[in-house]
Design an enzyme around this catalytic site. Structure first.
Site, PDB file in Angstrom:
ATOM      1  N   GLN A   1      49.768 -97.162  61.803  1.00 23.12           N
ATOM      2  CA  GLN A   1      49.651 -98.527  61.715  1.00 23.12           C
ATOM      3  C   GLN A   1      48.821 -99.101  63.400  1.00 23.12           C
ATOM      4  OE1 GLN A   1      49.817-100.692  59.530  1.00 23.12           O
ATOM      5  NE2 GLN A   1      50.921 -99.679  57.939  1.00 23.12           N
TER       6      GLN A   1
ATOM      7  N   SER B   1      45.095 -92.964  59.629  1.00 23.14           N
ATOM      8  CA  SER B   1      44.775 -93.271  58.411  1.00 23.14           C
ATOM      9  C   SER B   1      43.823 -94.136  58.204  1.00 23.14           C
ATOM     10  CB  SER B   1      45.856 -93.552  57.570  1.00 23.14           C
ATOM     11  OG  SER B   1      45.365 -93.956  56.312  1.00 23.14           O
TER      12      SER B   1
ATOM     13  N   HIS C   1      42.247 -95.952  55.809  1.00 27.59           N
ATOM     14  CA  HIS C   1      42.150 -97.342  55.088  1.00 27.59           C
ATOM     15  C   HIS C   1      43.088 -98.331  55.713  1.00 27.59           C
ATOM     16  CE1 HIS C   1      46.584 -97.121  53.015  1.00 27.59           C
ATOM     17  NE2 HIS C   1      46.355 -96.085  53.270  1.00 27.59           N
TER      18      HIS C   1
ATOM     19  N   THR D   1      37.303 -78.739  50.846  1.00 24.59           N
ATOM     20  CA  THR D   1      35.955 -79.475  50.856  1.00 24.59           C
ATOM     21  C   THR D   1      36.208 -80.752  51.760  1.00 24.59           C
ATOM     22  OG1 THR D   1      35.135 -78.343  49.168  1.00 24.59           O
ATOM     23  CG2 THR D   1      33.752 -80.021  50.070  1.00 24.59           C
TER      24      THR D   1
ATOM     25  N   CYS E   1      54.694 -98.474  49.471  1.00 21.52           N
ATOM     26  CA  CYS E   1      54.923 -97.507  48.778  1.00 21.52           C
ATOM     27  C   CYS E   1      56.461 -97.676  48.186  1.00 21.52           C
ATOM     28  CB  CYS E   1      55.198 -96.160  49.808  1.00 21.52           C
ATOM     29  SG  CYS E   1      53.860 -96.249  50.912  1.00 21.52           S
TER      30      CYS E   1
HETATM   31  N1  PLP Z   1      52.784 -93.919  58.036  1.00 22.80           N
HETATM   32  C1  PLP Z   1      52.792 -95.241  58.092  1.00 22.80           C
HETATM   33  C2  PLP Z   1      53.412 -96.053  59.257  1.00 22.80           C
HETATM   34  C3  PLP Z   1      52.129 -95.849  57.075  1.00 22.80           C
HETATM   35  O1  PLP Z   1      52.350 -97.217  57.004  1.00 22.80           O
HETATM   36  C4  PLP Z   1      51.647 -95.324  55.858  1.00 22.80           C
HETATM   37  C5  PLP Z   1      51.113 -96.110  54.877  1.00 22.80           C
HETATM   38  O2  PLP Z   1      51.510 -97.056  54.438  1.00 22.80           O
HETATM   39  C6  PLP Z   1      51.366 -93.824  55.945  1.00 22.80           C
HETATM   40  C7  PLP Z   1      52.342 -93.255  56.903  1.00 22.80           C
HETATM   41  C8  PLP Z   1      51.011 -93.191  54.909  1.00 22.80           C
HETATM   42  O3  PLP Z   1      49.488 -93.167  55.047  1.00 22.80           O
HETATM   43  P1  PLP Z   1      48.571 -93.043  53.748  1.00 22.80           P
HETATM   44  O4  PLP Z   1      48.481 -94.323  53.047  1.00 22.80           O
HETATM   45  O5  PLP Z   1      47.016 -92.876  54.500  1.00 22.80           O
HETATM   46  O6  PLP Z   1      48.820 -91.523  53.230  1.00 22.80           O
END
Ligand code: PLP
Length: 382
Positions: A179, A199, A201, A237, A322
């Site tokens: 984040q 990450s 996205h 890959t 999630c």
């Molecule tokens: N760690 C944190 C603090 C996150 O907010 C998230 C996603 O919501 C993740 C890990 C997981 O990342 P990804 O969605 O790229 O797998």
């Protein structure tokens, strides 16, 4: 009805230039980055640019970045990779406020005989560096893995001081900084941490691309088996279009002023606090991500409120995406000492560079109306 997206901690809209760059890579750099011909070299150069962009952004070295499929894979690779590399050490220290992927990996390792120490969260949503240090006995600890900025509350813990102490004790330290990039400064030339997960996205790259920083010399071994991609540190890959999108998203994100986002968030927060009775800001006593507002609205069921806001064109969340759909209250809020009732009455509003002041104005008005409806009483908006 034009929709207003206020759930940037779940994911960010993809920047137009990242879409363009990913598309162009699919047309022009479609080769396998491991191949020893021009098509392969073109793809490999595209991936190199992404590692270099990460390195420039975080003041580190391109060679220290491994491209992955996202935060979840990076975190798996960090934890399993440190566990495998530290023979004789059987303890991993995490916090109770970790993302579910960290909790999940550690649950599996615990069943395999690892000792997992889960330090608590303080009422402001941060973990306590002193408690972490007390748990991280150098003789037995393979890894400390902690979330830096919490995705649900925005609370930013003090990773800097802890990193120095852990390094002095030679205890490996992994930070979940998923984040953080694009929201708070991430300077790996002064933050002495061994591993960092990010990450794409979360800051406008396409989904399916992320990265793991492994500082040179860190005790870590590869997790994803298969080919010898990423200098033999990850099998699979390389996602070249994703890498091109990542490079473009980094360039765009670096041009965004975090201060502007913070004042928008603070304006919205003031407006809501001055209008809605009995509402409080979660983690208000901590340093927070500039884009995040986590609100507890006692007496207001968050899933009902979310549905009503969604029907009126506003996308917000009740904790991490999630866990959406589950009825259990957020483990993060409970770890902060919140009651299950209050945790069920908590929503997360997270904004980004494309958020406009007028969107937040409109959101404030609708939020007040909907809270009043859900609570069953009317409140006037000022
Ligand atoms: N760690 C944190 C603090 C996150 O907010 C998230 C996603 O919501 C993740 C890990 C997981 O990342 P990804 O969605 O790229 O797998």
């Amino acid at each position: 009805m034009e929709r207003v997206y206020l759930d940037w901690n779940a994911t960010a809209p993809v920047w137009p230039e990242a879409i363009e760059a990913a598309g162009q890579a699919m047309r022009d750099a479609w080769g396998n980055a491991s191949s020893l011909h021009e098509e392969g070299r073109r793809a490999s150069r595209t991936a190199d640019l992404a590692r270099q962009a990460l390195a420039d952004w975080t003041k580190s070295r391109a060679i220290e970045w491994i491209l992955t499929s996202g935060g979840t894979e990076s975190i798996h690779a960090a934890i399993h990779g440190c566990a495998a590399a530290r023979a004789g050490k059987k303890r991993i220290v995490i916090s109770k406020g970790e993302h579910s992927c960290t909790l999940g990996v550690c649950d599996v390792l615990e069943r395999q005989g690892w000792e997992i120490v889960r330090v608590g969260l303080r009422s402001d949503g941060t973990w306590d560096p002193q408690e972490v240090l007390a748990a991280a006995d150098p003789a037995t600890t393979a890894l400390v893995s902690l979330i830096w900025a919490n995705n649900e509350t925005g609370a930013v813990s003090d990773a800097g001081a802890l990193a120095g102490e852990l390094r002095a004790r030679r205890v490996p330290f992994h930070l979940d900084a998923v984040q953080c990039l694009g929201r708070i400064p991430v300077d790996l030339s002064i933050l002495p941490v061994g591993l960092v997960s990010v990450s794409g996205h979360k800051f406008g790259a396409p989904k399916g691309i992320g990265a793991l920083f492994v500082r040179q010399g860190a005790a870590w071994s590869r997790w994803m088996q298969g080919g010898n991609q990423e200098r033999s540190r990850r099998g699979g890959t390389v996602n070249v279009p994703g890498a091109a999108g990542l490079t473009a998203a980094i360039a765009r994100s670096r041009s965004v002023e975090a201060g502007g986002i913070e004042s928008l968030r603070d304006g919205m927060q003031c407006q809501i606090l001055s209008t809605v009775p009995d509402v409080r800001v979660v983690a208000s006593a901590a340093r927070r991500l500039p884009n995040t507002l986590c609100l507890c609205v006692p007496g207001c069921d968050s899933s009902t409120l979310l549905d009503r806001l969604d029907a009126r064109g506003f996308a917000v969340s009740s904790g991490s995406a999630c866990t959406t759909g589950l009825t259990d209250p957020s483990h993060v809020l409970l770890a902060m000492g919140m009651s299950p009732e209050d945790a069920h009455a908590t929503i997360r509003v997270s904004i980004g560079p494309a958020t406009k002041a007028s969107d937040l104005d409109a959101f404030g008005r609708v939020l007040v109306e909907e809270i009043a409806q859900v609570r069953g009483r009317a409140v006037a908006f000022q």
